[in-house]
Design an enzyme around this catalytic site. Structure first.
Site, short mmCIF file in Angstrom:
data_model
loop_
_atom_site.label_atom_id
_atom_site.label_comp_id
_atom_site.label_asym_id
_atom_site.label_seq_id
_atom_site.Cartn_x
_atom_site.Cartn_y
_atom_site.Cartn_z
N TYR A 157 -3.02 -61.15 45.24
CA TYR A 157 -3.59 -59.76 45.24
C TYR A 157 -5.13 -59.84 45.63
O TYR A 157 -5.43 -59.15 46.09
CB TYR A 157 -3.25 -59.17 43.72
CG TYR A 157 -3.29 -57.62 43.82
CD1 TYR A 157 -2.53 -56.88 44.68
CD2 TYR A 157 -4.29 -56.82 43.07
CE1 TYR A 157 -2.74 -55.24 44.62
CE2 TYR A 157 -4.30 -55.45 43.04
CZ TYR A 157 -3.77 -54.80 43.94
OH TYR A 157 -3.74 -53.32 44.05
N LYS A 164 -9.55 -52.82 43.04
CA LYS A 164 -9.16 -51.82 41.97
C LYS A 164 -9.84 -51.95 40.66
O LYS A 164 -9.84 -50.77 39.88
CB LYS A 164 -7.79 -52.37 41.59
CG LYS A 164 -6.67 -52.07 42.66
CD LYS A 164 -6.60 -50.59 42.93
CE LYS A 164 -5.07 -50.47 43.92
NZ LYS A 164 -5.21 -49.00 44.33
P1 NAD Z 1 1.95 -46.63 50.67
O1 NAD Z 1 1.63 -47.59 52.11
O2 NAD Z 1 3.02 -45.70 50.92
O3 NAD Z 1 0.60 -45.79 50.94
C1 NAD Z 1 -0.65 -46.39 51.16
C2 NAD Z 1 -1.23 -45.17 51.61
O4 NAD Z 1 -2.86 -45.46 52.03
C3 NAD Z 1 -0.81 -44.92 53.23
O5 NAD Z 1 -0.27 -43.63 53.19
C4 NAD Z 1 -1.94 -45.01 54.07
O6 NAD Z 1 -1.93 -44.11 55.37
C5 NAD Z 1 -3.14 -44.87 53.32
N1 NAD Z 1 -4.25 -45.45 53.94
C6 NAD Z 1 -4.54 -46.84 54.10
N2 NAD Z 1 -5.75 -46.50 54.66
C7 NAD Z 1 -6.30 -45.44 54.75
C8 NAD Z 1 -7.54 -44.67 55.37
N3 NAD Z 1 -8.68 -45.61 55.82
N4 NAD Z 1 -7.77 -43.64 55.33
C9 NAD Z 1 -6.70 -42.81 54.72
N5 NAD Z 1 -5.64 -42.98 54.28
C10 NAD Z 1 -5.43 -44.50 54.09
O7 NAD Z 1 1.87 -47.62 49.66
P2 NAD Z 1 1.98 -47.05 47.98
O8 NAD Z 1 2.39 -48.26 47.27
O9 NAD Z 1 2.47 -45.64 47.78
O10 NAD Z 1 0.38 -46.99 47.76
C11 NAD Z 1 -0.49 -45.84 47.08
C12 NAD Z 1 -1.45 -46.29 46.09
O11 NAD Z 1 -0.53 -46.76 44.87
C13 NAD Z 1 -2.28 -47.46 46.56
O12 NAD Z 1 -3.59 -47.28 45.87
C14 NAD Z 1 -1.67 -48.66 45.71
O13 NAD Z 1 -2.71 -49.58 45.56
C15 NAD Z 1 -1.30 -48.28 44.72
N6 NAD Z 1 -0.30 -48.79 43.98
C16 NAD Z 1 0.98 -49.35 44.38
C17 NAD Z 1 1.99 -50.13 43.73
C18 NAD Z 1 3.12 -50.72 44.34
O14 NAD Z 1 3.62 -51.84 44.03
N7 NAD Z 1 3.51 -49.95 45.36
C19 NAD Z 1 1.59 -50.39 42.24
C20 NAD Z 1 0.51 -49.78 41.71
C21 NAD Z 1 -0.41 -49.31 42.66
O1 0WE Z 2 -1.88 -52.29 45.88
C1 0WE Z 2 -1.05 -52.73 46.25
C2 0WE Z 2 -1.01 -53.03 47.66
C3 0WE Z 2 -2.11 -52.55 48.44
C4 0WE Z 2 -2.30 -52.94 49.94
C5 0WE Z 2 -1.24 -53.40 50.72
C6 0WE Z 2 -1.42 -53.81 52.04
C7 0WE Z 2 -0.04 -54.34 52.90
C8 0WE Z 2 -0.47 -54.42 54.52
C9 0WE Z 2 -3.35 -53.06 50.59
N1 0WE Z 2 -3.89 -53.58 51.91
C10 0WE Z 2 -2.71 -53.71 52.54
N2 0WE Z 2 -3.03 -54.28 53.86
C11 0WE Z 2 -2.00 -54.55 54.73
O2 0WE Z 2 -2.40 -54.94 55.80
N3 0WE Z 2 -0.16 -53.11 45.43
C12 0WE Z 2 -0.17 -52.76 44.21
C13 0WE Z 2 1.36 -53.45 45.81
C14 0WE Z 2 0.89 -55.12 45.92
O3 0WE Z 2 0.45 -55.85 46.93
C15 0WE Z 2 0.45 -57.05 46.27
C16 0WE Z 2 1.14 -57.15 45.28
C17 0WE Z 2 1.27 -55.75 44.79
C18 0WE Z 2 2.17 -55.64 43.42
C19 0WE Z 2 -0.10 -58.24 47.02
C20 0WE Z 2 -0.02 -59.34 46.47
C21 0WE Z 2 0.61 -59.61 45.09
C22 0WE Z 2 1.01 -58.39 44.61
#
Ligand code: NAD
Ligand code: 0WE
Length: 262
Positions: A157, A164
């Site tokens: 991460y 974060k």
């Molecule tokens: P997702 O890929 O569906 O959403 C990520 C979004 O970020 C996308 O819609 C993308 O368009 C947007 N984004 C990235 N760069 C951008 C920019 N420059 N301007 C505008 N938008 C931008 O994935 P998700 O998992 O739904 O992620 C949403 C949030 O939830 C993130 O903050 C992520 O860190 C957080 N989150 C995800 C998880 C997980 O396991 N999926 C867990 C905890 C928190």
């Molecule tokens: O916040 C996240 C992921 C956010 C994210 C994901 C990507 C993938 C594509 C940010 N930047 C990028 N850039 C890319 O090019 N999560 C909470 C999901 C996540 O990501 C991990 C996790 C978990 C959970 C990465 C490593 C280990 C665990």
């Protein structure tokens, strides 16, 4: 009558129907909220327009948060369409992919650090500054999404964990800044969910398996569950809650060791 009836919500971060922001839009819409959706770029526009129709959203608008002028233009169009605003959801994170592989110290560099912090944390302050003046009725609400990697080190991460941690501090400082206007600022710390942002991450499968074994609920969480918690936090039912990080993770963060691991 839902508990968000007539609230106007601006929702960022929908990229697919697996996005956490999609779950939030659905839950808020179910509770009677009026929605506007943003999309990051032209590639995502048709998809977001389709979701907007499905949720009866009132409009869609572009916003790449790396550009101040796009945030300004978005603010102007929301001002023009609605003049008042109740809810802003920030569901955006990004770090260059090579930052999310290997050991933190091998991966981190100045550019990756800056980009992760800019897109994943600073953008939340930028939206709060831009949209809070539109929250006139004294009970506006901002919400962002964070992950346990802010509090604990997680393999891979890496710099996203630092971003974060910054985002979580951002929630507390924005809550302090906006409290006297009756505006609340909170985050949901979600458990791992298979979204685009979680795809192609090395070791994701074993992390999800471990999480299912360790969490008191014994399973992963869904975007519907995160959506429902988000709808609550942005509603008047949560009028006493601000500056808070609420875990929607099946209790994973609360556990030292689980029965299922013995
Ligand atoms: P997702 O890929 O569906 O959403 C990520 C979004 O970020 C996308 O819609 C993308 O368009 C947007 N984004 C990235 N760069 C951008 C920019 N420059 N301007 C505008 N938008 C931008 O994935 P998700 O998992 O739904 O992620 C949403 C949030 O939830 C993130 O903050 C992520 O860190 C957080 N989150 C995800 C998880 C997980 O396991 N999926 C867990 C905890 C928190
Ligand atoms: O916040 C996240 C992921 C956010 C994210 C994901 C990507 C993938 C594509 C940010 N930047 C990028 N850039 C890319 O090019 N999560 C909470 C999901 C996540 O990501 C991990 C996790 C978990 C959970 C990465 C490593 C280990 C665990």
């Amino acid at each position: 009558m839902g508990f968000l009836t007539d609230k106007r919500a601006l929702i960022t971060g929908i990229a697919s129907n697996r996005s956490i922001a999609w779950g939030i839009a659905q839950a808020m819409s179910n509770q009677g909220a009026r929605l506007a959706l943003t999309y990051q770029n032209e590639k995502l526009r048709p998809r977001v327009e389709k979701f907007a129709q499905e949720f009866n959203a009132e409009f869609v608008a572009p916003c790449d948060v790396t550009t101040d002028s796009q945030i300004d233009t978005l603010q102007e169009s929301v001002q023009e369409k609605w003049s008042d605003l109740d809810i802003v959801v920030h569901s955006i994170a990004f770090a260059p992919r090579e930052q999310l592989e290997g050991m933190y110290l091998d991966a981190v560099n100045r550019e990756g650090f800056n980009q992760a912090h800019d897109i994943s944390s600073y953008s939340f302050s930028a939206l709060a500054r831009s949209f809070s003046p539109m929250m006139h009725n004294g009970n506006g609400s901002f919400l962002t999404l964070t992950y346990l990697g802010a509090m604990r080190s997680m393999p891979g991460y890496n710099v996203m964990g630092l971003a974060k941690a910054s985002l979580e501090a951002n929630v507390r400082y924005c809550a302090q800044s906006l409290g006297n206007q009756g505006i609340r600022v909170n985050a949901i710390s979600a458990g791992p969910i298979r979204t685009l942002a979680a795809s192609g991450i090395r070791g994701m499968k074993s992390m999800m398996d471990y999480y299912e074994k360790m969490s008191p609920l014994g399973r992963g969480v869904t975007i519907e569950e995160v959506g429902n918690a988000a709808a609550f936090l942005c509603s008047d039912l949560a009028s006493g809650i601000t500056g808070e990080i609420v875990y929607v993770d099946g209790g994973f963060n609360s556990v030292g060791f689980s029965q299922a691991m013995l």
